[in-house]
Design an enzyme around this catalytic site. Sequence first.
Site, short mmCIF file in Angstrom:
data_model
loop_
_atom_site.label_atom_id
_atom_site.label_comp_id
_atom_site.label_asym_id
_atom_site.label_seq_id
_atom_site.Cartn_x
_atom_site.Cartn_y
_atom_site.Cartn_z
N ILE A 285 -45.28 -1.85 -25.64
CA ILE A 285 -43.86 -1.93 -25.99
C ILE A 285 -43.04 -2.10 -24.72
O ILE A 285 -43.10 -1.25 -23.82
CB ILE A 285 -43.42 -0.65 -26.74
CG1 ILE A 285 -44.12 -0.62 -28.10
CG2 ILE A 285 -41.92 -0.62 -26.93
CD1 ILE A 285 -44.05 0.71 -28.78
N ASP A 329 -7.03 -25.36 -11.98
CA ASP A 329 -5.71 -25.61 -11.43
C ASP A 329 -5.89 -26.43 -10.16
O ASP A 329 -6.95 -26.39 -9.56
CB ASP A 329 -5.08 -24.29 -11.00
CG ASP A 329 -4.54 -23.52 -12.18
OD1 ASP A 329 -4.36 -24.13 -13.23
OD2 ASP A 329 -4.32 -22.30 -12.02
N ASP A 652 -3.44 -18.50 -13.26
CA ASP A 652 -2.92 -17.41 -12.44
C ASP A 652 -1.69 -16.76 -13.04
O ASP A 652 -1.44 -15.59 -12.87
CB ASP A 652 -2.64 -17.89 -11.01
CG ASP A 652 -1.90 -19.21 -10.97
OD1 ASP A 652 -1.34 -19.60 -12.02
OD2 ASP A 652 -1.85 -19.85 -9.91
N ASP A 656 -0.69 -18.05 -18.58
CA ASP A 656 -2.03 -18.65 -18.64
C ASP A 656 -3.00 -17.76 -19.43
O ASP A 656 -4.09 -18.19 -19.80
CB ASP A 656 -2.61 -18.83 -17.22
CG ASP A 656 -1.91 -19.94 -16.48
OD1 ASP A 656 -1.28 -20.79 -17.14
OD2 ASP A 656 -1.99 -19.96 -15.24
N GLU A 721 -53.02 -7.37 -22.51
CA GLU A 721 -53.55 -6.00 -22.68
C GLU A 721 -54.00 -5.75 -24.12
O GLU A 721 -55.10 -5.27 -24.38
CB GLU A 721 -52.49 -4.96 -22.29
CG GLU A 721 -52.23 -4.90 -20.79
CD GLU A 721 -50.84 -4.38 -20.44
OE1 GLU A 721 -50.25 -3.63 -21.25
OE2 GLU A 721 -50.33 -4.74 -19.37
N ASN A 746 -49.41 -0.23 -17.13
CA ASN A 746 -48.03 -0.30 -17.62
C ASN A 746 -47.05 0.14 -16.54
O ASN A 746 -46.01 -0.47 -16.34
CB ASN A 746 -47.92 0.62 -18.85
CG ASN A 746 -46.52 0.63 -19.41
OD1 ASN A 746 -45.91 -0.43 -19.55
ND2 ASN A 746 -46.01 1.80 -19.73
#
Length: 930
Positions: A285, A329, A652, A656, A721, A746
């Site tokens: 897991i 911009d 800015d 905006d 595994e 693991n």
Amino acid sequence: MDQRKWHQMEVNELAQTLQASLDTGLSSAEATERLMRDGRNELSEGKKASPLTLFLNQFKDFMVLVLIGATLISGLLGEYLDAITIIAIIVINAILGFVQEFRAERSLRALKELSAPIAKVFRGGQVLALPARDLVSGDMVLIEAGDRVPADMRLVEANSCYAEESALTGESLPVGKHCSPILSSDLPLGDQRNMCFMGTMITRGSAKGVVIRTGMGTEMGKIADLIQKTESMETPLQHRLEQLGKILIVVALGLTVMVVLAGIFHGQPAYDMFLAGVSLAVAAIPEGLPAIVTIALALGVQRMIKRRAIVRKLPSVETLGCASVICSDKTGTLTQNKMTVTRLWIGGRPLEVTGEGYEPTGAVYEDGNAVDVKNDLSLRRMLQVAALCNNASVEKKEIEVDVKRKKGKDTIKQEEWVLKGDPTEGALTVLAAKLGITAKSLEGLYKREKEYSFDSERKRMSVMVSHQGGQLICTKGAPDVLMQQCSYVLWDGKVVPFTGTLKKKVTDASESMAQSALRVLGFAYRDLRPHDHTETEAEVECQLVFVGLAGMIDPPRKEVRDAIATCRRAGIKTVMITGDHQLTAEAIAGQLSIMPRGGLAISGQQLADMDDEQLDRLVDNIYVYARVSPEHKLRIVKALQRKGHVVAMTGDGVNDAPAIKAADIGIAMGITGTDVSKEASSLVLSDDNFSTIVAAIEEGRGIYENIRKFIRYLLASNVGEILTMFLAMLAGLPLPLVPIQILWVNLVTDGLPAMALGVDQAEKDLMQHKPRSARENIFARRLGWKIISRGILIGLCTLGAFWITLRSNPGSPTNLIEAQTVAFATLVMAQLIHVFDCRSSRSIFHRNIFQNKYLVLAVLSSLLLMLGVLYIEALQPIFKTVPIGIREWCLVLVAAGIPTFLMGIGSVLGSNGKKKKTNWPVSGSKSLAR
Ligand code: ATP
């Protein structure tokens, strides 16, 4: 405190009550004292999980609990060694998990700190930019459009100031603010028009106020619990991986049960199989996956900070890698925002201006002859307007500069002219100063009474000043806009009606400057007569006398051209969106190679005239939008999104914010950006520079690829595994790995190298592919296949090595343990070789394996730990190993190398067969291919 009714007080009463000077502000010593007394200007945060809780949470996992249970059983059965080792492994695992999560959380908190708000405060006569949390009562604070109000304050000055206070009052429309006392004592917050409250937002104008309450004492503090909303920092990928994790748990558990049943069916002892099954489930897991993803994201974000991009919302890291359009911009982002006026045009006369930067030395020339400003009424008038309708100043300052030396770099002190304020206005201050007109020279003669601030919507600014008993309006702004407010023009020193012919001349002159990539501003004025009624903007900015034009250069940033080229190769389109004139915008776009042949540039007006359908038809082909207002940006974002683009949009100003919010990646400017734009954004550029966006996209792509790399590694290892155990049980073989070995794999083999993959360097061709689709599955581009096929190969080879050893010496008493040791070594080695494969989308042979030092270290330490388990006598009984000889090692290395060898051959053959076949979508979208 609140009984004092701040809104009723006169300004001097206010200063007295707060014991503060409203001219110079508090001294820093006094401020520190008050900070100690009243505490920080912060709203208290909700409870955070303590490190201990975080640590204990590591044991909450169901499988870990089962494992602890199983260990206890084995302890009861007398297997003390097993029990102690397993518990030790569980604790080490928990410590690792804790460290990972703790680090991830700390990086996230550091990120929040970075985007903490700043306030402009008067301290000891100077205006300082300080963290808002350091404000104390009595501090004088400046606020302007786009700022979030940093504390509760009483205003002492207000210039067309409006605040949006819906969070406190429920009123969604911005309310106008003033600074006069209000007599009535019991007023609801919404009616306290001379006050501004923490957390509300200034939408227009500016104001100066004195702080009266801070932190939890503010109105916002009173309702802090109500507004405390924790924004989710989980990215869509993290969410999807969590879902995937759940599926994998079920699959792993299912397979484990089958392994256990198959083992018992073939005569393995039930207890052994139970412990092996639980260990296998714990190993299979991928419980560490979410933490590693967070770490990869958080470390990537740290790298981005080094490259000057501050991520405010973690999910945007992921979206960055998908960006297909950057809308940027112009001023300050693509250009340097270091303006210098080079040309003037006054009453039909073109003039040249000399001098560089912000140093106020230079002169004005007409036909090669220096102009004497004293004898030139029109020029003088224009410079006066430029200097009066202006909030910027320049001063000589000693600054530290880095100079490169042969060995490293040195810092030297240097005197330089430094700008305070808006660069466009700074250029005009410098222009006027070159001819002797400075704030000082105007000080006694003109007194400013009112300001009508500049904003990108109005594209102009005005001030009303008193002068010799009369009043004067000075206005500057975009020429096309300003001309509409003018009825007269100053021509040959006389004020004459602004006829169509004269207007045409001004327009032609302005366009000719714009074509040379100059930013053009017009100037106008009006002498007010005593009976003129002037209060509102409309009443002030009309019937003006037009004086002339100024053209200023704003050179493109040096690095931007290359960044745009990189974007083009990466299949990302760059679009310029600017409030500036179309011709200026086109000229700069030309210099930066933004526009391909056949690309379009359109104006805000043309955009407004189009309906959505027409816009959708053209949008892919438009590269420059000029003279746009902030509301146009939102339409552009939406149109591009309708076309399936993932849009990054910069901004800015306060207006905006909607477009920044609507964009897939909203980007705000760290230097010039308003609080509101920053709050709406997911990314802040600390240097306002376009190339930083490209760097962030590159990092975003790299982070995503790294996440894929370690998912590939971890899952293939897990498949390997499980398969080793599963096939062995199916074939009726003994256990190829004992539980403790599985847990070891693991912990060591899966853990460290996977983390090192999370910080792997990007592949060279990262920015030579089209962006990936936002909907792309994490297993796309054959990742799923790579995981399964590699997992199967690792499983088969491990089992093969186990079987060969088992068969080679059947009579020996240590035969099984030897075979298990070989299987263990093969599995570990196969994974440690595989980890280098995972660095490349092709194979191990395509990258320098020593490049990622962390990975090399991780692999070496895993290798050493494995050798320790095999050859340290004390560890052998714990890990059920025996020392193996050269013959076995040959078998281990061959078996472990086979998967990489086979996959490498496959990849080389594959790339030879189909020349240049990549798994990525290749760059060059339709619109870019032109
Ligand atoms: P970008 O959106 O790329 O940053 P920009 O800075 O040119 O573009 P705005 O700041 O909206 O866009 O400016 C639009 C126009 O308004 C400019 O072209 C200029 O003519 C005028 N302008 C800019 N700054 C001022 C100012 N401080 N006062 C008066 N007019 C200004």
